[in-house]
Motif scaffolding. Sequence first.
Motif: not given
Length: 102
Positions: A2-8, A50-54
Motif C-alpha cells: 500500500h502507498a501513501v503519496l504526498r507533496i510536502n 513523498v511515497m510511503n510504502l506499507w
Amino acid sequence: MHAVLRINSFDPAKLAGAGEALREFDALHAAQPGFLGTVTVDLGDGRHFVMNLWRSAEDAQAGLSVLGPAVGRLIAPLLASPSELIGTGTVIRSDLAPDEGH
C-alpha cells in the motif's frame, strides 16, 4: 503493498537546520509495524514528493495514531504550507531495487 503519496512544501531555511527532527521522525516511522520504506524526491524550491510504502492499508492506518502527533511536532513546523495528500492506494507494480551507492 500500500502507498501513501504526498507533496510536502518545506520552508528551505527551517529544513536546513532540521536534521535531528527528520532523523527522529524517520526512526519513528521505520519502527511502525508494516512500514516498508519511503521514497522522497526533491522537486526543488523546498517541495518534496513523498511515497510511503506499507505492507497493507490497515498497517498505514494503524501507524497514523503514532505518526500523526509526530508529524505535528516534528514536520509541520518545517512546512511552508500544509502537506498535500495526493492519494493512497494499492501498489500494482514495483521494480524498486536497493541503491547500492547509499
